[in-house]
Design an enzyme around this catalytic site. Structure first.
Site, mmCIF file in Angstrom:
data_model
loop_
_atom_site.group_PDB
_atom_site.id
_atom_site.type_symbol
_atom_site.label_atom_id
_atom_site.label_comp_id
_atom_site.label_asym_id
_atom_site.label_seq_id
_atom_site.Cartn_x
_atom_site.Cartn_y
_atom_site.Cartn_z
ATOM 1 N N ASN A 9 0.862 -1.183 0.000
ATOM 2 C CA ASN A 9 0.000 0.000 0.000
ATOM 3 C C ASN A 9 0.900 1.235 0.000
ATOM 4 O OD1 ASN A 9 -1.822 2.033 0.489
ATOM 5 N ND2 ASN A 9 -2.318 1.388 2.580
ATOM 6 N N TRP A 10 1.046 1.825 -1.173
ATOM 7 C CA TRP A 10 1.985 2.962 -1.286
ATOM 8 C C TRP A 10 1.443 4.234 -0.655
ATOM 9 C CZ3 TRP A 10 4.447 3.045 -6.889
ATOM 10 C CH2 TRP A 10 5.061 1.810 -7.121
ATOM 11 N N LYS A 11 0.148 4.257 -0.373
ATOM 12 C CA LYS A 11 -0.505 5.472 0.157
ATOM 13 C C LYS A 11 -0.221 6.648 -0.791
ATOM 14 C CE LYS A 11 -0.204 3.429 4.671
ATOM 15 N NZ LYS A 11 -0.198 3.595 6.110
ATOM 16 N N HIS A 99 -9.518 1.188 4.733
ATOM 17 C CA HIS A 99 -8.262 1.449 5.449
ATOM 18 C C HIS A 99 -8.536 2.447 6.577
ATOM 19 C CE1 HIS A 99 -4.233 2.789 6.360
ATOM 20 N NE2 HIS A 99 -3.822 1.660 5.800
ATOM 21 N N GLU A 101 -6.996 4.935 7.549
ATOM 22 C CA GLU A 101 -6.808 6.352 7.196
ATOM 23 C C GLU A 101 -8.038 6.877 6.467
ATOM 24 O OE1 GLU A 101 -3.042 5.716 5.274
ATOM 25 O OE2 GLU A 101 -2.189 5.225 7.234
ATOM 26 N N GLU A 171 -5.489 -4.746 10.608
ATOM 27 C CA GLU A 171 -4.493 -3.696 10.801
ATOM 28 C C GLU A 171 -4.814 -2.923 12.082
ATOM 29 O OE1 GLU A 171 -2.497 -2.551 6.850
ATOM 30 O OE2 GLU A 171 -4.274 -1.323 7.054
ATOM 31 N N GLY A 177 2.222 2.632 10.769
ATOM 32 C CA GLY A 177 3.166 3.733 10.618
ATOM 33 C C GLY A 177 3.850 4.159 11.905
ATOM 34 N N SER A 217 3.197 -1.678 10.555
ATOM 35 C CA SER A 217 4.642 -1.734 10.833
ATOM 36 C C SER A 217 5.232 -3.114 10.577
ATOM 37 C CB SER A 217 4.948 -1.257 12.262
ATOM 38 O OG SER A 217 4.590 0.103 12.410
ATOM 39 N N GLY A 238 2.775 -0.974 4.315
ATOM 40 C CA GLY A 238 2.805 0.449 3.966
ATOM 41 C C GLY A 238 4.233 0.900 3.726
ATOM 42 N N GLY A 239 4.833 1.519 4.732
ATOM 43 C CA GLY A 239 6.163 2.125 4.601
ATOM 44 C C GLY A 239 7.193 1.218 3.940
#
Ligand code: PGA
Length: 254
Positions: A9-11, A99, A101, A171, A177, A217, A238-239
Site C-alpha cells: 500500500n503505497w498510500k 483502510h 486512514e 491492521e 506507521g 509496521s 505500507g512504509g
C-alpha cells in the site's frame, strides 16, 4: 483458494518517475522468485494516477494491481472520485477498502464500507477489506468487539459465494506507521478470532479458504515471525513497500 499474499500500500507517496522506477525494480526481482510454487501472490497498490503504469507491466510480471480506494457509486457528479467501472476498465483486480486512514480522515464508516464492498464485488474487483482497533479500544479490552462489529456491519451481509472472493487485512491502528507492530502472538490471536467469526457465519470451509493479512509496521525484520503464525496469510505493507529491497525481503519471508 487461500493464498499467501504480500500487498504493498503505497498510500500518497512517490512521483511519477519514482513510481516507475519502483515498479521496474520490483518486477525485475520477482522474476527470480518462484511465487506460484509457494502459492504466493504479490499485489501493488499505487496511487490512482500510477495504476496504468502498473497494469501495463503486470501482464508480463509476477504481480497484480490494486487501488487504494473506490467510490460506492458507479458514475456521476462526484468530483474527485474514482469508480469500480473505471478501475475495471484499467484491469485493476483488487481494491483496498476501509483502510483506517480512510475511516479517520475521510469519515468512512462501516455502512459506507459495506456499499463499497458491494460495488467492488459487483465489478469483479477483489476487496482487501481492512479492519482493526484503535489503541484505546485495545487498552480497554474491546479490540475483539470492535473488529467483530466492523466485519458484521461491512461484510456479513454478503452471500457465501461473494464473501469467498474477498481478502481481509487486520491492521491494528496503533501499529500503522508507528514502528510498533503487533506481536506475532497478538496478530495470531486476532486472526484466529476473525477466522472463527467467518466459520460461524459461513462455515469452516469458507473460513479455511479466506486469506487474512496482517498490516501495521510489518517490515523486513519482523515479517518472518508474523507470517509464521498459522492464521497469518501474509501482509498489507505500507512504509516498507516503498523500498524494493525491503519489499522483496518481506515477500521472501514465507
Ligand atoms: P505501515 O502501514 O506498514 O506503514 O504501518 C500499513 C498500512 O497502513 O497498510
Amino acid at each position: 483458494m487461500r493464498k499467501k499474499i504480500v500487498a504493498g500500500n503505497w498510500k500518497m507517496n512517490k512521483t511519477f518517475q519514482e513510481a516507475e522506477n519502483l515498479i521496474i525494480e520490483i518486477a525485475d526481482e520477482l522474476e527470480e522468485i518462484e511465487l506460484a510454487a509457494g502459492n504466493r501472490a504479490v499485489i501493488l497498490c499505487p496511487p490512482f494516477v500510477y495504476l496504468e503504469l502498473a497494469t501495463d507491466m503486470a501482464p508480463d510480471s509476477f504481480f497484480s494491481v490494486g487501488a487504494q480506494n473506490m467510490s460506492d457509486s458507479d458514475s456521476g457528479a462526484f468530483t474527485g472520485e474514482i469508480s469500480g467501472p473505471m478501475l475495471k476498465s484499467m484491469e485493476v483486480e483488487y481494491c483496498i477498502i476501509g483502510h483506517s486512514e480512510r475511516r479517520k480522515y475521510f469519515g468512512e464508516n462501516n455502512e459506507l464500507l459495506a456499499r463499497k464492498v458491494d460495488a467492488s464485488l459487483s465489478h469483479d474487483i477483489c476487496p482487501i477489506f481492512c479492519c482493526g482497533e484503535l489503541l484505546p479500544d485495545r487498552e480497554a479490552g474491546k479490540h475483539f468487539d470492535v473488529v467483530k462489529q466492523q466485519l458484521e456491519e461491512s461484510l456479513f451481509h454478503l452471500k457465501k459465494e461473494d464473501f469467498e472472493k474477498l481478502i481481509i487485512a487486520y491492521e491494528p491502528v496503533w501499529a500503522i506507521g508507528t514502528g510498533v507492530n503487533a506481536t506475532p502472538e497478538q496478530a495470531q490471536e486476532m486472526h484466529a478470532f476473525i477466522r472463527k467469526l467467518i466459520a460461524e457465519k459461513y462455515g469452516e470451509d469458507t473460513a479455511s479458504q479466506t486469506s487474512i493479512l496482517y498490516g501495521g509496521s510489518c517490515n523486513a525484520k519482523n515479517a518472518q515471525s508474523l507470517f509464521a503464525q498459522p492464521d497469518v496469510d501474509g501482509g498489507l505493507i505500507g512504509g516498507a513497500s516503498l523500498n524494493s529491497a525491503d519489499f522483496i525481503k518481506i515477500i521472501n519471508s514465507f
